[in-house]
Design an enzyme around this catalytic site. Structure first.
Site, PDB file in Angstrom:
ATOM      1  N   ASP A 115     -10.022  -4.128  -5.566  1.00 15.82           N
ATOM      2  CA  ASP A 115      -9.384  -3.439  -4.435  1.00 15.82           C
ATOM      3  C   ASP A 115     -10.010  -2.052  -4.308  1.00 15.82           C
ATOM      4  O   ASP A 115      -9.860  -1.204  -5.184  1.00 15.82           O
ATOM      5  CB  ASP A 115      -7.868  -3.329  -4.680  1.00 15.82           C
ATOM      6  N   HIS A 145      -7.615  -5.304  -0.227  1.00 19.18           N
ATOM      7  CA  HIS A 145      -6.416  -4.490  -0.348  1.00 19.18           C
ATOM      8  C   HIS A 145      -5.181  -5.224   0.174  1.00 19.18           C
ATOM      9  O   HIS A 145      -4.083  -4.708   0.108  1.00 19.18           O
ATOM     10  CB  HIS A 145      -6.640  -3.192   0.455  1.00 19.18           C
ATOM     11  N   SER A 204       0.829  -1.198   0.000  1.00 17.40           N
ATOM     12  CA  SER A 204       0.000   0.000   0.000  1.00 17.40           C
ATOM     13  C   SER A 204       0.875   1.265   0.000  1.00 17.40           C
ATOM     14  O   SER A 204       1.741   1.407  -0.858  1.00 17.40           O
ATOM     15  CB  SER A 204      -0.931  -0.048   1.218  1.00 17.40           C
TER      16      SER A 204
END
Lengths: 271, 451, 104
Positions: free
Chosen positions: A221, A249, A99
């Site tokens: 996502d 995610h 991320s």
């Protein structure tokens, strides 16, 4: 300063020359801590020396080392990465960032090019908020809502966000020793990290990346939609894009096998 | 109380049976659909496989629009989605279960529904996760309460921070005030030393003593005195009282003191010295429309016909007469009538007087703080010249230090009746040469002006 | 201490200002202002009646001297009337009995 203690650095995998691949640094994103990598760690550590750490303010890091000023921007987190690499004397390591950490890795590689040799970006996004000609998926108001959720779960429900993870007979790989700090942080610190993450714009930094790069995206996502994955891939000529058949995610949790296979294949190739 | 199986109460038994049968008729399906909380089952990818009527009712959504078509995160607000993806989902994956998470759902009509969510992962026989079972509680009331709590906490935090800032500001101000006051005190002390000497010089074969009291809290008095040499044998002294109080009086005192000192060196004749002062003050103030003046006694003291005796010559401008305490026990005013205030007229008359101090004689100069002190039980009558004369007669003969000590005690007895500045200066020839003591240094003197 | 009060009435010779109370550091400026407000024409005589005066210190004397200057500047005279004995004594000490015109 004791960097290893400050960032709760964990080293695992074959020591010395036994490993047949480069050192892999696993960096968690906003929300939880290094336990995020728990499911893919065994497969990675079979062949690679693996470094795990928590950013200051997350997990079991030293909260006394946290300052709002340093950790209000991604550069502060990149400084953590560089300091951990310096401490361990890493060279040409593979930086795996989940991320927002994918962008932290870009910044760290820019400031310490000798330390980081290639990048693996897991569900990356260079900008979460929509902009002219760019769709990140969120508005600033959405980020405010997230802040409200952080607050709401802090008040009266912090115990739920700091669960003691019990041994699960069905999932022995989780182990019994997971700390209760996974995903639980001081709400003020979480708020600063959330701001640094979701209000950041790393699109310019992407253009300068010339390292071998693997971009991993998921089919579904909410946080990093596929068009963002395509954007990252297009911005880095030296990148390869792999779309994992995974939702959410966190493919390292929802599709650990596919995730680790993609990473190992990239490591094999990059060697 | 325990019910025994042997003796059931017939009527009660019938009632219980009826209740049980009603319960048994209620199917598990109905219980699921109509439960007082929302039920939701999703595949591991979040796709909604089952939802109960309660939840669908809350959300205002049709079953066919939800089941198989939406994911759990689709039911959440955007902030809820972010929180779900960054906290909820990873935790659930790691733990297999999760309880009491606060999220917000979005209803079909766009309204927000605050909920508390608990989820548990159902695993297959091989340990593989199969689906997620979720219960949803309506937390509207609770969240409103929590929001209120949160707001109160923020308000309290802000109030505390504000109070802290105020306290710091107040402390800064106090520190500043204390530092200002310290500097002011220091400056005033330095200024005060320029107005009156901190100690009297030792004069050969002469004893001196002084008392100085300022009524104002800033210690800038309107009274002044000095004692300084003119040449080897001759000394000059003065004592006076300027009009007004505080800084304005201080500047007048300063001008007066240094004018007298300079004038005396030029021409020590007492009336001439006062005339010079008169000219200076009149030009400086009264002629400029700002009448200011002082009363003053200026004098010189020099050896008389032998070294045992001293000749004192003095002039007075509007000042109370000096007092002499004789060695033989008498006390007498050294009258200087008709001397005018110094500075109010361009040409002012000053009255001179002369006397000789024999061994044991003491000359006392004083300001009207002494004679104007309010006495008596109602503090309405003034101490006055006659009382002073009587007091001096009582104490004569007395050396300068003895006189000053006695008068200091008298002034203390006035208490708050002493509301003006007061200066006392005594000069005396020691009673006999054999018992001549060196002039008491005022620094160790209880009547030290610096006190 | 008593507060200072002033009252004024006009006569053929000029205004008469009656002063009662204390003429001290605190109250003397009030007398100075009061006198400066008076309208005086040349040849008049301002009379300040001190019969009600309880106390007068150097500030009070300054105010009286200022009144004298004010009157003289207007071409008028100033006289002090009914000066109390204790104040008269001070006046004689400081020589003011020969500066002011005193009336019984």
């Amino acid at each position: 300063m004791d960097i290893r203690r400050r960032n709760n650095v964990t080293l695992t995998g074959p020591e010395g020359g036994e490993g047949d691949g480069p050192v892999v640094v696993l960096a968690h994103g906003f929300g939880c801590d290094q336990n995020m990598w728990r499911l893919i760690l065994p497969a990675l550590a079979r062949h690679h020396r693996v470094v795990l750490f928590d950013y200051v303010g997350s997990g079991a890091s030293d909260l006394s080392a946290w300052s709002e000023q340093r950790y209000s921007s991604l550069e502060g987190y990149a400084q953590d990465v560089v300091e951990v690499c310096d401490e361990l004397g890493l060279e040409q390591a593979v930086f795996v960032g989940h991320s927002v950490s994918a962008m932290v890795g870009v910044l760290a590689a820019q400031s310490a090019p000798e330390r980081i040799g290639s990048l693996v970006m897991v569900a990356p996004s260079p900008r979460y908020i929509d902009d002219e000609g760019y769709r990140g998926g969120f508005s600033e108001q959405d980020i405010e809502e997230l802040m409200a959720s952080l607050d709401a779960n802090y008040l009266g429900w912090s115990a739920a966000m700091a669960p003691v993870i019990m041994g699960n007979p069905d999932r022995p790989e989780l182990g019994q020793e997971l700390t209760n700090s996974f995903c639980a942080t001081d709400p003020d610190i979480a708020r600063v990290f959330a701001g640094a993450t979701f209000l950041s714009d790393s699109r310019e930094s992407l253009k300068s990346v010339n390292l071998p790069t693997l971009v991993l995206e998921c089919t579904q996502d909410v946080i990093a939609p596929r068009e963002v994955g395509a954007y990252v891939h297009a911005a880095i000529p030296t990148s390869r894009l792999v779309t994992l058949d995974a939702t959410g995610h966190c493919p390292q949790l929802s599709a650990p096998e596919a995730t680790v296979q993609a990473i190992l294949a990239f490591l094999q190739e990059a060697r | 109380m325990c019910r025994t199986a042997e003796e059931p109460e017939p009527d009660a038994d019938r009632g219980t049976d009826a209740a049980f049968s009603a319960l048994l008729e209620d199917s598990a399906e109905d219980l699921y659909e109509q439960a007082p909380c929302g039920y939701l089952s999703t595949l591991m990818d979040g796709t909604i496989a089952k939802a109960n009527a309660t939840l669908l009712g809350w959300l205002g959504l049709e079953r066919q629009a939800v089941v198989g078509r939406m994911r759990f995160t689709d039911l959440l607000t955007v902030g809820g989605k972010l929180y779900h993806e960054t906290h909820f989902a990873p935790l659930l994956r790691m733990q297999g279960e999760l309880g009491g998470i606060a999220l917000e759902m979005r209803t079909g009509s766009g309204d927000r529904l605050p909920v508390l969510v608990s989820s548990v992962v159902k695993y297959g026989s091989g340990g593989e996760p199969l689906l997620i079972r979720t219960t949803v509680f309506d937390a509207s009331d609770r969240r409103a309460y929590e929001a209120q709590l949160l707001r109160r906490r923020q308000e309290a935090e802000q109030a505390r921070a504000e109070a802290e800032r105020q306290r710091e500001r107040a402390e800064d101000a106090l520190r500043q005030a204390e530092s200002d006051r310290a500097r002011l005190t220091e400056a005033l002390a330095a200024l005060q030393q320029s107005l009156v000497p901190t100690s009297l010089p030792a004069v050969p074969d002469l004893e001196s003593a002084v008392y100085y009291h300022t009524a104002s809290p800033d210690r800038l008095g309107g009274d002044f005195y000095d004692l300084f040499p003119l040449d080897e044998d001759r000394w000059a002294f003065f004592l006076g009282d300027v009009c007004g109080k505080g800084p304005a009086a201080a500047s007048l005192t300063s001008l007066t003191r240094y004018t007298l000192r300079a004038a005396a060196l030029h021409d020590p004749e007492p009336a001439t010295t006062l005339a010079t002062l008169n000219t200076v003050l009149h030009e400086q103030y009264t002629a400029a429309g700002d009448p200011r003046y002082c009363t003053a006694v200026f004098g010189t003291i020099e050896p008389g016909h032998d070294r045992q005796h001293r000749t004192v010559r003095l002039a007075s401008g509007g000042h109370p007469p000096a007092l002499v305490l004789r060695a033989d026990g008498r006390a007498e005013f050294l009258a200087t009538p008709g001397g005018l205030l110094v500075g109010i007229l361009p040409d002012a008359p000053f009255t001179t007087a002369q006397t000789t101090l024999a061994p044991g004689d003491t000359l006392l100069l004083y300001t009207d703080g002494l004679t104007e002190a309010r006495t008596g039980p109602t503090r309405t009558s003034l101490f006055g010249d006659d009382a002073l004369h009587a007091f001096a007669t009582d104490h004569a003969p007395a050396g300068p230090q003895e006189v000053i000590t006695a008068l200091t005690g008298l002034l203390k007895s006035f208490g708050d009746g002493l509301d003006d500045d007061t200066a006392l200066l005594a000069l005396g020839v020691p009673a006999t040469r054999a018992t001549t003591a060196p002039t008491t240094p005022p620094a160790t003197n209880p009547t030290n002006p610096a006190r | 201490m008593s507060p200072l009060n002033t009252s004024c009435h006009d006569t053929a010779a000029g205004p008469v200002l009656r002063v009662t109370g204390d003429l001290d550091y605190e109250h003397a400026p009030a007398l100075r202002r009061r006198v400066e407000e008076l309208i005086l024409v040349p040849g008049q005589c301002l009379v300040i009646d001190l019969s009600g005066l309880d106390f007068c210190d150097s500030s009070g004397i300054t105010a009286l001297l200022a009144a004298l200057r004010h009157a003289q500047a207007k071409g008028a005279d100033l006289a002090l009337a009914a000066v109390p004995a204790n104040i008269l004594r001070i006046f004689s000490v400081v020589g003011l009995d020969r500066v002011f015109t005193l009336q019984a």
